[in-house]
Design a protein around this motif. Structure first.
Motif, mmCIF file in Angstrom:
data_model
loop_
_atom_site.group_PDB
_atom_site.id
_atom_site.type_symbol
_atom_site.label_atom_id
_atom_site.label_comp_id
_atom_site.label_asym_id
_atom_site.label_seq_id
_atom_site.Cartn_x
_atom_site.Cartn_y
_atom_site.Cartn_z
ATOM 1 N N PHE A 318 0.823 -1.062 0.034
ATOM 2 C CA PHE A 318 -0.074 -0.009 -0.082
ATOM 3 C C PHE A 318 0.750 1.229 0.193
ATOM 4 O O PHE A 318 2.006 1.267 0.360
ATOM 5 C CB PHE A 318 -0.879 0.071 1.363
ATOM 6 C CG PHE A 318 -1.928 -1.110 1.215
ATOM 7 C CD1 PHE A 318 -2.897 -1.147 0.512
ATOM 8 C CD2 PHE A 318 -1.569 -2.071 2.071
ATOM 9 C CE1 PHE A 318 -3.720 -2.480 0.571
ATOM 10 C CE2 PHE A 318 -2.399 -3.289 2.290
ATOM 11 C CZ PHE A 318 -3.556 -3.156 1.329
ATOM 12 N N ASN A 319 0.240 2.432 -0.374
ATOM 13 C CA ASN A 319 0.969 3.388 -0.433
ATOM 14 C C ASN A 319 1.231 4.162 0.786
ATOM 15 O O ASN A 319 0.252 3.943 1.617
ATOM 16 C CB ASN A 319 0.632 4.289 -1.806
ATOM 17 C CG ASN A 319 -0.743 4.977 -1.351
ATOM 18 O OD1 ASN A 319 -1.111 4.669 -0.348
ATOM 19 N ND2 ASN A 319 -1.167 5.559 -2.584
ATOM 20 N N VAL A 322 -2.376 5.604 2.439
ATOM 21 C CA VAL A 322 -2.910 4.515 2.888
ATOM 22 C C VAL A 322 -2.704 4.171 4.306
ATOM 23 O O VAL A 322 -3.360 4.059 5.297
ATOM 24 C CB VAL A 322 -3.256 3.404 1.957
ATOM 25 C CG1 VAL A 322 -3.993 2.333 2.569
ATOM 26 C CG2 VAL A 322 -3.874 3.823 0.671
ATOM 27 N N VAL A 323 -1.253 3.895 4.282
ATOM 28 C CA VAL A 323 -0.879 3.627 5.509
ATOM 29 C C VAL A 323 -0.982 4.491 6.648
ATOM 30 O O VAL A 323 -1.504 4.165 7.597
ATOM 31 C CB VAL A 323 0.615 3.217 5.487
ATOM 32 C CG1 VAL A 323 1.329 2.959 6.890
ATOM 33 C CG2 VAL A 323 1.006 1.937 4.639
#
Lengths: 364, 309, 266
Positions: A318-319, A322-323
């Protein structure tokens, strides 16, 4: 059982007033100090620079806020502003005073006092304003201080980028480093200085709690009218609390800028940091000094740990946005859950656990 | 001094004050009913307007989207009461305040997680054919020849919305039984429970209503600025407003908003040079609030502190 | 024997998961009776009352053992709202008036539980008839009224829900003896109208004078129960709670004998 609270008899008043009356507590404290002073500096530079020193800085600020909010009951959201005063104060003292006069510990102390005085000015409205309304004063402090240092470039030595690096000679300590042959700019030396200041001030705070002044603070918190009827000067007590608290925050700011990141940057003293420190305080437990440290460790490490766990499990699937969002969500839920489980924070959790252990194996 | 210009400044200030008031109303509603200082107000604004904008961008028509967004906010409000406020009932106010900060953190992540973190524009005039939403301003000089100023029609629309909200809420609080229960609950949770006021229901209503107010305020703000992360900062703007007005007073929220709005504009024009720096609006509102509070510690319309030892 | 209204069966209450406040309280309130619950500070009177009115969880307390029955239904899992609806209402210790509401608004809050707002008007009159003192102050803020008036407001507020049973916690707290008598006289009047009372009190003399039955509670246990008149006559009760002993001083060893005996009814 090795640890027990019984079998401890005091024979004189001096012994009765000890901070750690139990022999076992004393042993634990000494072992802890040995660990902090002898083992910690030998761990990796990364450990010190990314975890331990920042925790020391924010933890000290949390203890400071605790004196104001936890002990005296004056809610403050200006912590980062007062830290900012400390950081800029230290920098300007180091920059503008003659080198043979100024050294980092002295500059930290002086800027701490300066931050305390600024705190007293913004604490003045507390004489009339109570409760959540007082937020306006501390928020004014936060925004005004930030704007002030942002607008007058003199304080940043006319550095246009808004970030000024700290010159190596500022870690000189009157040539002590050369004398001992130690790199005073290196992280172990920085760590030891920060640790010593923090332990000293924590000890002071712990004693303050048990002193007459500390009891005055607490009586103002619990019921200021009742306190004034008892003959305690409420305005003086509140202002003193502001001074002591902001003194701590100022020194914490100096440590943060000088011993942790190594530059003076306005951006790290924005309102978000005030909230983070308030979080540390609440999660640790209002009014408990050791709770403040626990809260600081927890709140500081949580996002780091979360990102690390996410990275190892999902390997960057995930980019970062998102994290970050998920991290925020988990963090928010966690805080709410913790407050529901124990609104008194870690300190109360610990007290309950201890009580349960005393009763063990009976449920109550 | 050019007094026509002054009037224009004043009008502009009043209009931006209305925007602050809209956020402040939601704040006051929750504080009044439960003593909770709801920091999640800003993220509620973001969540509501983001939900709405994303729906309209995906081709859902205005009224359906508005209806769905309102529904989501109501559900969200009820869920907040159920899972955050109820378990924390009767706890220290600071713990409750921190819980709402936690809620704000969650919501910030949540709304950007399910939608996105881009900046969205919103133009309501595209959906609604109301004259007041027309981007062209009103030239006051057309009606009053000597007053040569402009008022954006949208500002008038926003003021009307805010005004009607106040009337509805004031009626609700002063005249209905639910309103009286709300005030009782804010005074003393324990006693309210003891006389059989259903605390949970009361709070659920308040949070749901606040959610809808957040949607309305969010849309109006979005029209003025845009839908993005910065909406969260609306909450910091609303803080001095409610503190001036008094935490418990809805008319106070309006008057406070107007005072701050006008004061900020005047300060920007007449004081910024004195301080030799830009951006005094960062702290100016707080200083104004501070001066107000020193004279009236409970805000302009706040409930007087009743203390007995 | 009259119908039993409230039955508390051997309940145990724990605060915050560790602090044991009640360790086996059993009591019984019969319909139309006034029952007093006596005991020193911290003996568990308030906790018992809060357990009955389901307000415990708000203070992180929980009933861990035993049951509470109201009109033969178990109510320990119910909530305060439904209980008030069924006719059990508590008047909290220390009054707890809504200080920013006027006296009349305070009293009206008690009537929200019922559907019909018109009945509230009649009930309001009834409350004012009982408490003449607060009728003249109905427009002033409750926070500014005196302690005695606040107690009356709290009781009047409870009365508005037309309860069958009022749990009255420490009505004499901080009041002058004359006012205490006045409050208890009102209790007696209300009792004649058919309201039952469970009263927690420290002032044993007054409480027993107006009660039908009495329970003495100590360290979270009921140690004594009986008819109020009989309790008033007992020498040990006289010594410990009424402050009038036999001639001369009795040593503590002698008067505490009944503590060691297990209560006969458990």
């Amino acid at each position: 059982m090795i640890y027990r609270e019984t079998g401890h008899f005091v024979t004189n008043y001096l012994k009765d007033r000890e901070i750690f009356p139990l022999k076992f507590d004393k042993i634990i404290v000494i072992l802890g100090l040995l660990f902090l002073y002898l083992y910690m500096p030998t761990t990796s530079e990364y450990m010190l620079s990314a975890h331990v020193i920042p925790i020391l800085a924010v933890g000290l600020a949390t203890v400071g806020l605790n004196i104001l909010t936890g002990l005296t009951g004056q809610l403050s959201l200006g912590t980062a502003g007062f830290m900012c005063v400390g950081a800029f104060g230290t920098y300007n003292l180091m920059l503008r005073m003659p080198e043979n006069l100024m050294s980092l510990p002295v500059a930290l102390l002086l800027s701490g006092i300066f931050a305390g005085l600024v705190g007293v000015i913004f604490g003045l409205p507390a004489i009339r304003i109570k409760g959540f309304y007082l937020l306006v004063s501390t928020l004014a402090a936060q925004y005004f201080v930030w704007w002030f240092f942002n607008s007058y470039a003199w304080f940043l030595n006319y550095e246009s980028s808004g970030v000024v690096a700290i010159a190596p000679h500022m870690y000189d300590y009157w040539g002590l480093g050369n004398l001992l042959g130690v790199d005073m700019q290196g992280y172990p030396a920085r760590y030891l200085l920060a640790l010593t200041i923090c332990i000293g001030l924590t000890y002071f705070a712990k004693n303050l709690l048990r002193s007459n002044t500390g009891r005055n603070f607490m009586s103002v918190r619990d019921r200021d009218i009742a306190a004034s009827v008892m003959g305690i000067s409420v305005p003086r007590t509140k202002l003193l609390a502001f001074f002591v608290s902001c003194f701590y925050c100022g020194i914490a700011g100096g440590i943060y800028s000088f011993l942790y990141i190594g530059n003076v940057d306005l951006m790290i003293y924005e309102i978000d940091r005030s909230f983070t420190i308030l979080f540390m305080l609440i999660i640790g437990g209002l009014g408990s000094i050791s709770g403040s440290w626990l809260g600081a460790i927890f709140v500081y490490e949580f996002p780091i740990l979360f990102t690390w766990v996410g990275d190892t499990i999902f390997q960057g699937a995930f980019n970062t946005a998102v994290v970050e969002n998920v991290s925020n969500m988990v963090y928010g839920v966690f805080i709410i859950a913790l407050l529901i489980r124990e609104p008194g924070g870690f300190a109360a959790l610990w007290a309950t656990t201890k009580q349960k252990l005393r009763m063990w194996p009976y449920p109550h | 001094m050019d007094w026509v210009y002054l009037i224009e400044v004043l009008v502009g200030g009043l209009m931006s004050g209305v925007m602050y008031s809209l956020v402040a109303i939601g704040f006051v509603l929750i504080y009044k009913s439960s003593g909770i200082f709801n920091f999640a107000q800003g993220t509620m604004l973001l969540f509501a307007s983001l939900t709405f904008v994303k729906m309209t961008e995906n081709g859902i028509d205005f009224w359906t989207a508005l209806f769905i967004a309102a529904g989501i906010m109501v559900i969200f409000g009820i869920a907040t009461e159920r899972y955050v406020i109820r378990p924390l009932a009767n706890q220290d106010l600071l713990a409750l305040f921190m819980a709402t900060v936690g809620l704000a953190t969650f919501q910030e992540g949540f709304s950007q997680f399910i939608w996105d973190s881009d900046v969205h524009g919103l133009q309501m005039s595209k959906f609604l054919d109301i004259g007041l939403l027309d981007p062209a301003p009103i030239f006051v000089s057309d009606h009053i020849p000597w007053l040569d100023i402009l008022i954006p029609k949208f500002d008038i629309f926003a003021s009307l919305v805010a005004g009607s909200l106040i009337v509805i809420l004031a009626f609700f609080f002063q005249k209905t039984r639910t309103g009286l229960s709300l005030r009782a609950v804010s005074d003393d949770h324990m006693a309210a429970m003891a006389v059989g006021i259903p605390l949970q229901t009361v709070w659920a209503i308040v949070w749901a209503v606040t959610g809808i107010i957040a949607l309305i305020a969010g849309l109006l703000w979005a029209e003025r600025v845009s839908v993005s992360f910065t909406l969260i900062e609306a909450v910091m703007k609303a803080l001095p407003v409610i503190l001036i007005g008094g935490l418990t007073s809805i008319p106070g929220a309006i008057v406070g908003g107007l005072v701050i709005g006008v004061g900020e504009k005047l300060g920007e024009i007449y004081l910024a040079d004195v301080f030799g720096g830009q951006g005094i609006e960062l702290w100016f509102a707080y200083f104004m609030a501070l001066i107000f509070l020193v004279f009236r510690p409970q805000g302009m319309f706040g409930e007087k502190l009743i203390e007995r030892v | 024997m009259a119908e039993s209204l409230l039955k508390v069966n051997n309940i145990e209450v724990v605060y915050n998961h560790v602090i044991l406040a009640l360790r086996g309280v059993t009591l019984d309130v019969e319909e139309g009776k006034v029952v007093s619950l006596l005991g020193a500070n911290g003996s568990g009177k308030t906790t018992t009352l809060k357990a009955c009115s389901n307000l415990l969880h708000a203070e992180r307390g929980a009933i861990t053992k035993g049951s509470i029955e109201y009109q033969n239904n178990d109510i320990s899992k119910s909530d305060a709202y439904n209980l008030v609806k069924d006719g059990v209402v508590q008047v909290l210790e220390g009054r707890h008036c809504f200080s920013h509401l006027t006296v009349e608004e305070n009293i009206l809050t008690g009537s929200f539980i019922r559907e019909n707002p018109k009945e509230a008007k009649q009930d309001l009159e009834r409350v004012y008839d009982h408490f003449e003192r607060i009728r003249i102050r109905k427009k002033s803020l409750a926070g500014f009224t005196s302690g005695g008036e606040q107690q009356m407001i709290a009781m009047g507020r409870a009365l508005m829900s037309r309860p069958k049973l009022i749990l009255l916690d420490e009505p004499s707290m901080g009041l002058a003896p004359q006012l205490v008598e006045e409050i208890f006289a009102i209790v007696k009047n209300l009792n004649k109208e058919g309201v039952s009372f469970l009263i927690a009190e420290q002032n044993a003399m007054v409480a027993l004078k107006y009660a039908d039955e009495g329970y003495i509670i100590e360290n979270g246990r009921v140690i004594l129960k009986g008819k109020a008149k009989e309790l008033l006559e007992r020498p040990d009760v006289k010594e410990m709670y009424l402050g009038v002993g036999e001639e001369g001083k009795t040593s503590f060893r002698d008067i505490k004998y009944y503590h060691r005996r297990k209560p006969s009814f458990t």
